[in-house]
Write an enzyme that holds these catalytic residues in place. Structure first.
Site, PDB file in Angstrom:
ATOM      1  N   SER A  16      24.627  32.941  37.358  1.00 36.53           N
ATOM      2  CA  SER A  16      24.783  34.396  37.409  1.00 36.53           C
ATOM      3  C   SER A  16      23.717  35.050  36.547  1.00 36.53           C
ATOM      4  CB  SER A  16      26.166  34.808  36.903  1.00 36.53           C
ATOM      5  OG  SER A  16      26.291  36.221  36.938  1.00 36.53           O
ATOM      6  N   GLY A  20      27.554  41.682  32.822  1.00 39.07           N
ATOM      7  CA  GLY A  20      28.993  41.841  32.598  1.00 39.07           C
ATOM      8  C   GLY A  20      29.735  40.533  32.809  1.00 39.07           C
ATOM      9  N   LYS A  21      29.418  39.845  33.891  1.00 42.93           N
ATOM     10  CA  LYS A  21      30.049  38.549  34.178  1.00 42.93           C
ATOM     11  C   LYS A  21      29.723  37.535  33.091  1.00 42.93           C
ATOM     12  CE  LYS A  21      30.253  38.482  39.235  1.00 42.93           C
ATOM     13  NZ  LYS A  21      29.810  37.771  40.432  1.00 42.93           N
ATOM     14  N   ASP A  79      31.818  33.946  42.605  1.00 43.81           N
ATOM     15  CA  ASP A  79      31.631  35.052  43.544  1.00 43.81           C
ATOM     16  C   ASP A  79      32.910  35.863  43.495  1.00 43.81           C
ATOM     17  OD1 ASP A  79      29.716  36.290  45.312  1.00 43.81           O
ATOM     18  OD2 ASP A  79      31.205  36.011  46.882  1.00 43.81           O
ATOM     19  N   SER A  80      32.763  37.127  43.260  1.00 49.06           N
ATOM     20  CA  SER A  80      33.953  37.933  43.051  1.00 49.06           C
ATOM     21  C   SER A  80      33.735  39.344  43.565  1.00 49.06           C
ATOM     22  CB  SER A  80      34.330  37.963  41.561  1.00 49.06           C
ATOM     23  OG  SER A  80      33.215  38.320  40.779  1.00 49.06           O
ATOM     24  N   GLY A 167      31.630  47.079  36.849  1.00 47.21           N
ATOM     25  CA  GLY A 167      32.000  47.074  38.265  1.00 47.21           C
ATOM     26  C   GLY A 167      33.065  48.114  38.583  1.00 47.21           C
ATOM     27  N   LYS A 189      42.145  41.451  29.050  1.00 44.85           N
ATOM     28  CA  LYS A 189      41.717  41.341  30.447  1.00 44.85           C
ATOM     29  C   LYS A 189      41.550  39.872  30.847  1.00 44.85           C
ATOM     30  CE  LYS A 189      37.996  42.575  33.640  1.00 44.85           C
ATOM     31  NZ  LYS A 189      36.602  43.039  33.758  1.00 44.85           N
ATOM     32  N   HIS A 194      41.408  38.204  37.505  1.00 49.99           N
ATOM     33  CA  HIS A 194      41.040  37.237  38.537  1.00 49.99           C
ATOM     34  C   HIS A 194      40.136  36.145  37.971  1.00 49.99           C
ATOM     35  CE1 HIS A 194      38.088  40.366  38.173  1.00 49.99           C
ATOM     36  NE2 HIS A 194      37.278  39.912  39.109  1.00 49.99           N
ATOM     37  N   ARG A 195      39.182  36.551  37.117  1.00 54.13           N
ATOM     38  CA  ARG A 195      38.263  35.587  36.521  1.00 54.13           C
ATOM     39  C   ARG A 195      39.000  34.694  35.522  1.00 54.13           C
ATOM     40  NH1 ARG A 195      34.535  39.165  36.044  1.00 54.13           N
ATOM     41  NH2 ARG A 195      33.751  38.730  38.115  1.00 54.13           N
TER      42      ARG A 195
END
Length: 208
Positions: A16, A20-21, A79-80, A167, A189, A194-195
């Site tokens: 990546s 942010g990720k 991938d999100s 995002g 968070k 999801h992550r």
């Protein structure tokens, strides 16, 4: 070949270049205390892969193989995106470039609000879910990538709230907590996102 041979490789490439990720993953990986160094692909001068898959799973594998091919190391890719059922699942895999330019969070958020405006009905929430798929490959030709998937359900606000995250976080409402994703601390968070969910499954796979 064991499914955990990558742990002896010394380095795991994070496929990546999204700041942010990467920031979220650095915190999540730090909590795992892995016996390998996790290196973001940008530090190895690896540019983004061409994501031409039609699903989160396909694109995650494409990105992981791309990073592994160039680095010669095992790689993990995320991938999100956000899926909104009333839009047929859009933005989906196109979340990062929904408004046309990759990574333009403000434009993407504006387009999502605009697309939803005619579909809103008084008093009815618009459901959405954040999806994260992690793909881990031991090497570029790994025939059995490991897949870890997390889904985080919520709603889409009518206007942005909160200053944290990135995002679509400012538009993602969590009714059970009465806050947006962008109003949460990184720590909170990561526990439920999801992550975070996908990373928990990844952690469980290492413990086996």
């Amino acid at each position: 070949m064991s499914s955990q041979d990558w742990l002896s490789q010394g380095t795991l490439v994070l496929a990546s270049n999204n700041k942010g990720k990467i920031a979220e993953f650095e915190k999540l990986f730090a909590e795992l205390n892995l016996p390998v160094e996790v290196v973001a692909q940008g530090k190895l001068n690896i540019e983004d892969a061409i994501e031409d898959g039609l699903s989160f799973v396909e694109n995650a594998i494409i990105k992981a193989r791309h990073a592994s091919r160039i680095s010669g190391k095992p790689a993990i890719a995320d991938d999100s995106g956000i899926c909104v059922p009333v839009l047929g699942g859009a933005p989906g895999i196109y979340s990062a470039r929904y408004a046309g330019e990759h990574g333009d969070d403000a434009a993407n958020n504006t387009k999502l609000l605009s697309d939803l405006k005619p579909l809103r009905k008084d008093g009815e929430a618009i459901e959405a879910m954040f999806v994260c798929v992690l793909a881990l490959v031991q090497h570029v030709d790994d025939p059995l990538p490991q897949i870890f998937q997390g889904i985080w359900k919520g709603e889409v606000l009518e206007q942005a709230r909160g200053e944290n995250g990135f995002g679509y976080d400012p538009l993602f409402w969590l009714p059970e907590l009465n806050i947006s994703s962008a109003e949460m601390s990184k720590e909170d968070k990561n526990k439920i996102s999801h992550r975070g969910q996908a990373m928990k499954l990844f952690k469980q796979s290492i413990a086996q």
